[in-house]
Write a protein that holds these residues in place. Sequence first.
Motif, short mmCIF file in Angstrom:
data_model
loop_
_atom_site.label_atom_id
_atom_site.label_comp_id
_atom_site.label_asym_id
_atom_site.label_seq_id
_atom_site.Cartn_x
_atom_site.Cartn_y
_atom_site.Cartn_z
N ILE A 334 0.83 -1.21 0.00
CA ILE A 334 0.00 0.00 0.00
C ILE A 334 0.87 1.26 0.00
O ILE A 334 1.87 1.35 0.70
N ASP A 335 0.46 2.23 -0.83
CA ASP A 335 1.02 3.59 -0.75
C ASP A 335 0.07 4.36 0.18
O ASP A 335 -1.05 4.73 -0.22
N SER A 338 -1.13 8.03 -1.02
CA SER A 338 -2.15 8.14 -2.07
C SER A 338 -3.33 7.21 -1.86
O SER A 338 -4.30 7.24 -2.63
N GLN A 339 -3.27 6.40 -0.81
CA GLN A 339 -4.33 5.42 -0.52
C GLN A 339 -4.60 4.52 -1.74
O GLN A 339 -5.75 4.33 -2.18
N THR A 340 -3.50 3.96 -2.27
CA THR A 340 -3.60 3.02 -3.38
C THR A 340 -2.79 1.78 -3.04
O THR A 340 -1.94 1.80 -2.14
N THR A 342 -0.69 -1.58 -5.07
CA THR A 342 -0.18 -2.12 -6.33
C THR A 342 -0.12 -3.64 -6.23
O THR A 342 0.57 -4.20 -5.38
N LYS A 347 -2.05 -0.62 -10.28
CA LYS A 347 -2.39 0.19 -9.12
C LYS A 347 -3.92 0.33 -9.01
O LYS A 347 -4.62 0.56 -9.99
N TYR A 348 -4.42 0.18 -7.79
CA TYR A 348 -5.86 0.28 -7.52
C TYR A 348 -6.09 1.25 -6.37
O TYR A 348 -5.37 1.22 -5.37
N PRO A 349 -7.11 2.10 -6.49
CA PRO A 349 -7.47 2.96 -5.35
C PRO A 349 -8.15 2.12 -4.26
O PRO A 349 -8.89 1.18 -4.56
N LEU A 350 -7.89 2.48 -3.02
CA LEU A 350 -8.53 1.78 -1.91
C LEU A 350 -9.83 2.49 -1.53
O LEU A 350 -9.89 3.73 -1.53
N ILE A 488 -11.10 -3.05 -2.51
CA ILE A 488 -10.88 -2.73 -3.93
C ILE A 488 -12.18 -2.90 -4.69
O ILE A 488 -12.84 -3.96 -4.61
#
Length: 640
Positions: A334-335, A338-340, A342, A347-350, A488
């Motif tokens: 998790i990043d 950016s609340q994403t 990979t 990459k997907y937004p959470l 997701i």
Amino acid sequence: MEEKYYQLLKEKFPQKEQVLTELINLEAIVQLPKGTEHFVSDLHGEFDAFDHVLRNGSGSVKEKVKECFQADPNVPIRDLCTLIYYPEEKLALQKATLTNTELIAYYEENIPYLLQVTNYAGRKYTRSKVRKALPPQFAYIIEELLTEVDTKKDKVDYFATIIQRIITLNQAPALITALAKTIQRLVVDHLHVVGDIYDRGPKPDFIMERLCTLPSVDIQWGNHDIVWLAAVAGSPVAVMNLLRISSRYGNLDILEERYGINLRPLANYAQKYYQPKAAFNVKAENIHEFSKSEQILLNQMQQATAILQFKLEGQLIERRPEFLLDQRNMLTFIDYTSQTITLQGQKYPLIDFQAPTIDPFNPLALTPEEENLVTRLLTSIQASEKLKRHMDFLIEAGAMYLCYNGNLLFHGCIPLHENGDLKSLRINGQNYAGKSLLDFYEEQVRKSYQNPHCHFDLATDMLWYLWTGERSSLFGKEAMTTFERYYIADKKTHREKKNAYYTLRNDETICQELLAEFDLPDYGHIINGHTPVKEKKGEDPIKANSKLIVIDGGYAKSYQKTTGIAGYTLLSNSYGMQLAAHQPFTSVTDAVINGTDIISVKRLVAEVPNRTKVKATNIGTKICREMADLQYLYQNFDKI
């Protein structure tokens, strides 16, 4: 050592004539027809439906009653069956609705009927076995009545006098109840539970209590059962998973009220850190019974336990590189800015993601508060006497698989490659596949359970692998996408690809090879649970030219919209095998008042050319070994 054994055997049979008598007795027993085996699976806490299926023997009781009275069309079959299924409830209804004179007439009519059915159901057993099935307080009098129930003359008055005396002494209800339960016990000789007693439904503890009372039962552990075993065995991550699932399905009362586990520390922690999010809404069938505040708390507790589970799972993954679960260490992908996340380069937004206690630079670390919370919850679970008793029974009566009467029973799968080869797991330089893999898993389960204070050893971690590992025979998928389904939106990430077994089990040759792997005959069958059969989409539970039968049709109510039915069960008697498909169970009240039964549509799976005798069963093999020992003792009696 052998000489000492025969000396001990001689102490049991000190007279040569006693040895001969026992030999004759055992020889007669192995010539009897085999008893009826009843197979159920994936009960998922649905006690009422399971209890009904147990009481009616998947329709076997009604069949036995019909056979018994086939020459007498005046016998009220449906009412008599209801009395056998639910004697206490039916008698209470009769007492409330009938006059005293009518009630006496009801007793006088039904006691002889029940005696006839008892006689009929017990005819393929030895008198000794029937006697053991009788309740002790009525054993003598029932034996007397069974002897005289078919009397046409001479002892008619004797029989009638006994019945009248029982009624006069107000013992008729107790006798009727005893006879009904004896019939249930005689109609089904042995119960197999092919996994998943726990999770989703509201009364798994009721099921365990019922199983503990049965005279002959075995269990093949399911993936949901293994989590409860793992929690009591000392796995912190299993504890979090257990609490998460219980929160999701609104079943925390099982833990708090019935197992006596203190969840207040978890509730306080969850309320402190989490706000309700849509992805964590309660999935309970009885959602209307929960207040708004209760639903919010369950939502918060589910979130809290999910994050704790992912932290602890990540620690286990790093601790056990041999498990090859690196791709499931989700919190490390998790990043947090950016609340994403990979996954596999994409990459997907959470969504609905809250992680107020996660340190982005050390995402797997528990805070001191969390360390204390996990310890308290684990200690409370392990201190539950009732839960420990149930898990002890699950260990004692259970196993990863069972070879029984030529059939192979296991809950999920035997991990396979696409070409049908056995898929192996490599641990400490040793490869395990097929039978050796399941033997290894069972060894680890028992080792972990025997050492409940070891929380991070290989055996305890292996119990978690059984829940989620790609080569677990209880899971059988590439990955468990719990994180993705919560956080997701892209449903492609939610998919859980099944092991090739679930396709290859349609192939008769593959099934024959698996039977051979477990040293079973080619006429045997593989019996599975685990995967709900989607009957309304045309799926057939009987596969590979009848070599494999799937008996999870969906006891859990949450599955029934998908499956279209409420479960499959299997019966195996001396004539062959039958599969029964069940419709949803309404209620005990409906069954008692209206005589409603679960409709069981039966299909023949296999028919034997000659009636199977005890001699051809697992029990028969054991008796034959005893006979060989007795034969040797008899021939050498004076020398020993």
